[in-house]
Write a protein that holds these residues in place. Structure first.
Motif, PDB file in Angstrom:
ATOM      1  N   VAL A 130       0.838  -1.206   0.000  1.00 31.38           N
ATOM      2  CA  VAL A 130       0.000   0.000   0.000  1.00 31.38           C
ATOM      3  C   VAL A 130       0.871   1.253   0.000  1.00 31.38           C
ATOM      4  CG1 VAL A 130      -1.642   1.337   1.369  1.00 31.38           C
ATOM      5  CG2 VAL A 130      -1.999  -1.102   1.037  1.00 31.38           C
ATOM      6  N   VAL A 131       1.944   1.246   0.792  1.00 30.31           N
ATOM      7  CA  VAL A 131       2.861   2.394   0.814  1.00 30.31           C
ATOM      8  C   VAL A 131       3.480   2.595  -0.560  1.00 30.31           C
ATOM      9  CG1 VAL A 131       5.033   3.250   1.763  1.00 30.31           C
ATOM     10  CG2 VAL A 131       3.321   2.249   3.279  1.00 30.31           C
ATOM     11  N   LEU A 161       0.875   4.116  -2.786  1.00 31.54           N
ATOM     12  CA  LEU A 161       0.650   5.524  -2.462  1.00 31.54           C
ATOM     13  C   LEU A 161       1.780   6.399  -2.995  1.00 31.54           C
ATOM     14  CD1 LEU A 161      -0.733   5.305   1.190  1.00 31.54           C
ATOM     15  CD2 LEU A 161      -2.004   5.779  -0.908  1.00 31.54           C
ATOM     16  N   PHE A 191       1.244   6.619  -6.644  1.00 31.76           N
ATOM     17  CA  PHE A 191       0.093   7.486  -6.901  1.00 31.76           C
ATOM     18  C   PHE A 191       0.478   8.964  -6.787  1.00 31.76           C
ATOM     19  CE2 PHE A 191      -3.464   9.964  -5.247  1.00 31.76           C
ATOM     20  CZ  PHE A 191      -4.459   9.688  -6.187  1.00 31.76           C
ATOM     21  N   VAL A 192       1.202   9.311  -5.732  1.00 32.20           N
ATOM     22  CA  VAL A 192       1.594  10.706  -5.528  1.00 32.20           C
ATOM     23  C   VAL A 192       2.554  11.165  -6.621  1.00 32.20           C
ATOM     24  CG1 VAL A 192       2.829  12.269  -3.981  1.00 32.20           C
ATOM     25  CG2 VAL A 192       1.189  10.634  -3.046  1.00 32.20           C
ATOM     26  N   SER A 250       0.662  11.566  -9.931  1.00 29.16           N
ATOM     27  CA  SER A 250      -0.207  12.745  -9.919  1.00 29.16           C
ATOM     28  C   SER A 250       0.610  14.025 -10.046  1.00 29.16           C
ATOM     29  CB  SER A 250      -1.038  12.769  -8.634  1.00 29.16           C
ATOM     30  OG  SER A 250      -1.827  11.612  -8.510  1.00 29.16           O
ATOM     31  N   PHE A 268      -5.850   2.302  -9.704  1.00 27.53           N
ATOM     32  CA  PHE A 268      -5.501   2.339  -8.288  1.00 27.53           C
ATOM     33  C   PHE A 268      -6.608   1.829  -7.361  1.00 27.53           C
ATOM     34  CE2 PHE A 268      -2.006   5.058  -9.629  1.00 27.53           C
ATOM     35  CZ  PHE A 268      -0.998   4.596  -8.802  1.00 27.53           C
ATOM     36  N   ILE A 324      -5.964  -0.511  -3.870  1.00 31.52           N
ATOM     37  CA  ILE A 324      -6.454  -0.087  -2.560  1.00 31.52           C
ATOM     38  C   ILE A 324      -7.448  -1.085  -2.010  1.00 31.52           C
ATOM     39  CG2 ILE A 324      -7.686   1.736  -1.349  1.00 31.52           C
ATOM     40  CD1 ILE A 324      -4.853   2.463  -2.224  1.00 31.52           C
ATOM     41  N   PHE A 333      -5.439  -2.771   0.851  1.00 33.11           N
ATOM     42  CA  PHE A 333      -5.680  -1.875   1.981  1.00 33.11           C
ATOM     43  C   PHE A 333      -7.007  -2.162   2.684  1.00 33.11           C
ATOM     44  CE2 PHE A 333      -7.127   2.263   3.741  1.00 33.11           C
ATOM     45  CZ  PHE A 333      -6.138   2.405   4.698  1.00 33.11           C
TER      46      PHE A 333
END
Length: 336
Positions: free
Chosen positions: A188-189, A192, A195-196, A199, A237, A241, A245
């Motif tokens: 998950v990390v 993320l 994802f960041v 973006s 995504f 998740i 997650f």
């Protein structure tokens, strides 16, 4: 005699009938979504196979074509496992799959998914670097950077997927719950972070193209990257998740009618894996704001070309010449 007993029997009968009708309709919805996922997955397999065939054997590959080739491999593997899992959902009442086969399929699914979203992020970041530091990128960038980064991303995805599936799948019991949770947290990390980065890099690209002080020409490759990243953010995504997650949060599965949250996520993941070839075909088919037909090789070459549209004619002439030479070679081979 108490008159409430007949009313109770009527209520129970009506409840059973309504429950049966609701469960039947939900089964139909689940079956329809699974069949739709299978159809989309088969279409995606054909699309990604075409991309693999042309990029792998019939086209000159630039730095970004290497990423797209590896992305097509990841999407192809993911769709293969997706089809198997969808078929297993439909035929679950007829047979069961061996535990080790499930472990292998889960590992391949996680590997392909992580590699796919990582490839999209790598493409976006590298294109951003090519725009920001154009002189360094075109002059001093090592030749095999793309191949090295793709190999590294495949290795990271494998190291994340295999231990996760062994701990959480093969050795799943109450004693391994804490270790399994840690492996899922690591994935998950990673998602993320991806994802960041994805973006922010796309926002920086859009700002540079449309609002930057220095005029940067828009290319077809830019449109292909932005559209593919947008599809990944919307359709790709949620799968990660949900699977890694929200694994222990069962309440989320009841937020949609007929508890179809899981089927919806799988459907979106199939759309995500099919999107990149479609985007390449659409972007490569548009020339001077009009759809123009051409060979698949030429369309793909347009979609990954990092030059303004006015300069594409020279590239297309080269591609057509290469295609003509290959056709002549094929005719000579056939004659011999």
């Amino acid at each position: 005699m108490d008159s409430s007993f007949p009313d109770l029997e009527v209520d129970l009968r009506e409840f059973n009938e309504s429950y049966f009708m609701e469960s039947s309709s939900c089964n139909i919805v689940s079956l329809a979504m699974s069949l739709l996922s299978i159809i989309i997955a088969f279409i995606g397999l054909a699309e990604n196979a075409i991309v693999l065939w042309h990029l792998g054997f019939h086209m000159h590959r630039n730095a970004f074509a290497v990423y797209i080739l590896n992305l097509a491999v990841a999407n192809f593997l993911f769709l293969c496992t997706h089809i198997v899992f969808s078929l297993e959902t439909i035929t679950v009442n007829f047979h069961s799959i061996n535990t080790y086969i499930i472990l292998f399929l889960n590992t391949m699914c996680t590997l392909a998914y992580l590699a796919g979203v990582s490839m999209i992020t790598a493409i976006s970041v590298e294109y951003w670097l090519s725009v920001i530091w154009s002189n360094w990128y075109h002059g001093r960038r090592p030749k095999h950077t793309s191949a090295f980064i793709c190999t590294l991303l495949w290795a990271v995805s494998f190291l994340l997927s295999l231990p996760h599936e062994i701990i959480c799948g093969l050795l799943d019991n109450i004693y391994n719950w804490g270790i399994c949770w840690k492996f899922k947290l690591i994935i998950v990390v990673w998602l993320l972070v991806v994802f960041v980065v994805l973006s922010l890099s796309n926002q920086a690209l859009l700002f540079r193209i449309f609002c930057g002080s220095q005029q940067t020409p828009m290319t077809r490759l830019f449109v292909t990257i932005v559209l593919t990243a947008l599809v990944v953010l919307i359709c790709g995504f949620p799968f990660g998740i949900c699977i890694y997650f929200l694994y222990w949060t069962t309440d989320v599965y009841f937020i949609m009618p007929c508890n179809s949250f899981h089927e919806t996520i799988f459907l979106l993941s199939a759309v995500n894996s099919c999107a990149n070839p479609i985007i390449c075909l659409l972007v490569g088919s548009i020339k001077h704001c009009q759809f123009q037909c051409g060979s698949l090789r030429l369309i793909l070459q347009r979609a990954i070309q990092d030059t303004p549209e006015e300069e594409d004619e020279e590239v297309e002439e080269v591609v057509e010449q290469e295609g003509g030479e290959e056709d002549e070679e094929d005719e000579e081979t056939t004659t011999l």
